[in-house]
Design an enzyme around this catalytic site. Sequence first.
Site, PDB file in Angstrom:
ATOM      1  N   PRO A   1      -7.120  36.261  44.952  1.00 44.74           N
ATOM      2  CG  PRO A   1      -6.050  36.567  42.915  1.00 44.74           C
ATOM      3  CD  PRO A   1      -5.797  36.535  44.390  1.00 44.74           C
ATOM      4  CG  ASN A   2     -10.849  34.906  40.713  1.00 44.50           C
ATOM      5  OD1 ASN A   2     -11.729  35.721  40.463  1.00 44.50           O
ATOM      6  ND2 ASN A   2      -9.720  34.845  40.030  1.00 44.50           N
TER       7      ASN A   2
ATOM      8  NE  ARG B   1     -11.970  30.241  40.940  1.00 48.01           N
ATOM      9  CZ  ARG B   1     -10.731  30.296  41.364  1.00 48.01           C
ATOM     10  NH1 ARG B   1     -10.461  30.351  42.653  1.00 48.01           N
ATOM     11  NH2 ARG B   1      -9.750  30.305  40.509  1.00 48.01           N
TER      12      ARG B   1
ATOM     13  CE1 TYR C   1      -9.359  25.965  42.743  1.00 42.76           C
ATOM     14  CE2 TYR C   1     -11.004  26.717  41.161  1.00 42.76           C
ATOM     15  CZ  TYR C   1      -9.685  26.528  41.522  1.00 42.76           C
ATOM     16  OH  TYR C   1      -8.683  26.912  40.664  1.00 42.76           O
TER      17      TYR C   1
ATOM     18  CG  ASN D   1      -5.168  29.486  47.767  1.00 46.72           C
ATOM     19  OD1 ASN D   1      -4.541  29.791  46.744  1.00 46.72           O
ATOM     20  ND2 ASN D   1      -6.184  28.644  47.755  1.00 46.72           N
TER      21      ASN D   1
ATOM     22  CB  ALA E   1      -4.506  33.552  39.305  1.00 45.46           C
TER      23      ALA E   1
ATOM     24  CG  HIS F   1       0.019  30.220  38.748  1.00 49.50           C
ATOM     25  ND1 HIS F   1       0.522  29.072  39.329  1.00 49.50           N
ATOM     26  CD2 HIS F   1      -1.330  30.181  38.957  1.00 49.50           C
ATOM     27  CE1 HIS F   1      -0.494  28.377  39.850  1.00 49.50           C
ATOM     28  NE2 HIS F   1      -1.620  29.027  39.642  1.00 49.50           N
TER      29      HIS F   1
ATOM     30  CG  ASP G   1      10.290  40.910  44.921  1.00 45.79           C
ATOM     31  OD1 ASP G   1      10.834  39.786  44.837  1.00 45.79           O
ATOM     32  OD2 ASP G   1      10.463  41.807  44.064  1.00 45.79           O
TER      33      ASP G   1
ATOM     34  CD  GLU H   1       2.492  28.722  46.840  1.00 46.93           C
ATOM     35  OE1 GLU H   1       3.406  29.560  46.909  1.00 46.93           O
ATOM     36  OE2 GLU H   1       2.292  28.026  45.838  1.00 46.93           O
TER      37      GLU H   1
ATOM     38  CG  HIS I   1      -2.054  26.140  45.539  1.00 43.19           C
ATOM     39  ND1 HIS I   1      -2.427  27.382  45.099  1.00 43.19           N
ATOM     40  CD2 HIS I   1      -0.709  26.162  45.681  1.00 43.19           C
ATOM     41  CE1 HIS I   1      -1.346  28.124  44.966  1.00 43.19           C
ATOM     42  NE2 HIS I   1      -0.288  27.414  45.318  1.00 43.19           N
TER      43      HIS I   1
ATOM     44  NE  ARG J   1      -6.872  23.070  38.165  1.00 43.09           N
ATOM     45  CZ  ARG J   1      -7.358  24.231  38.613  1.00 43.09           C
ATOM     46  NH1 ARG J   1      -7.026  24.651  39.828  1.00 43.09           N
ATOM     47  NH2 ARG J   1      -8.163  24.941  37.865  1.00 43.09           N
TER      48      ARG J   1
HETATM   49  C1  DQA Z   1      -5.697  27.806  43.520  1.00 38.24           C
HETATM   50  C2  DQA Z   1      -5.002  27.322  42.249  1.00 38.24           C
HETATM   51  C3  DQA Z   1      -4.677  28.489  41.330  1.00 38.24           C
HETATM   52  O1  DQA Z   1      -4.042  28.020  40.141  1.00 38.24           O
HETATM   53  C4  DQA Z   1      -5.939  29.236  40.933  1.00 38.24           C
HETATM   54  O2  DQA Z   1      -5.619  30.354  40.149  1.00 38.24           O
HETATM   55  C5  DQA Z   1      -6.758  29.609  42.118  1.00 38.24           C
HETATM   56  C6  DQA Z   1      -6.916  28.643  43.203  1.00 38.24           C
HETATM   57  C7  DQA Z   1      -6.125  26.645  44.424  1.00 38.24           C
HETATM   58  O3  DQA Z   1      -6.422  26.898  45.592  1.00 38.24           O
HETATM   59  O4  DQA Z   1      -6.185  25.496  43.979  1.00 38.24           O
HETATM   60  O5  DQA Z   1      -7.358  30.684  42.148  1.00 38.24           O
HETATM   61  O6  DQA Z   1      -4.775  28.599  44.254  1.00 38.24           O
END
Ligand code: DQA
Length: 148
Positions: free
Chosen positions: A9-10, A17, A22, A74, A77, A80, A87, A98, A100, A107
């Site tokens: 997401p996002n 953003r 980022y 990635n 959010a 978390h 699962d 994973e 980020h 952070r």
């Molecule tokens: C993220 C870090 C996450 O905490 C955040 O919610 C993101 C981006 C990162 O790539 O740094 O959406 O996964």
Amino acid sequence: MKILVLNGPNLNMLGLREPGIYGKNSLAELEKSIKNAGGKLGMEIKCFQSNYEGALLDEIHQAGENGFQGIIINPGAFTHYSIALRDGIASIDLPVIEVHISNVHAREEFRKHSVTAPVSIGQIAGFGFYGYEMALHAMKEYVKGREV
Ligand code: DQA
């Protein structure tokens, strides 16, 4: 080697953003650089982004039958708090790395905890878009080691 790269997401908002965190480049630019780096490593890459947990889960569940040997994700959010994603990763027999973009450990407190990292083979955080390329290298070594 076929590798699936998932963004949660996002991450479709990259470039717009919080560019101070980022960066200024878009998701399309990120995906182009991942495919380019994968090509150099002899990999076939599929990139997929969704803001929906279920859509990411469908990709994860089908990755094996779709011929992928590993997944780089990635989870945004979802990292978390998504036990469903945790699962889902645990339910498949493929290595997952994973990634980020930001250093989640430097952070807010809530970003330091990942429910998905314990079911992944490792986590890369804080190296910007380059983290995905690092993950491709790590995945190649891991999958080669698995085949021996
Ligand atoms: C993220 C870090 C996450 O905490 C955040 O919610 C993101 C981006 C990162 O790539 O740094 O959406 O996964």
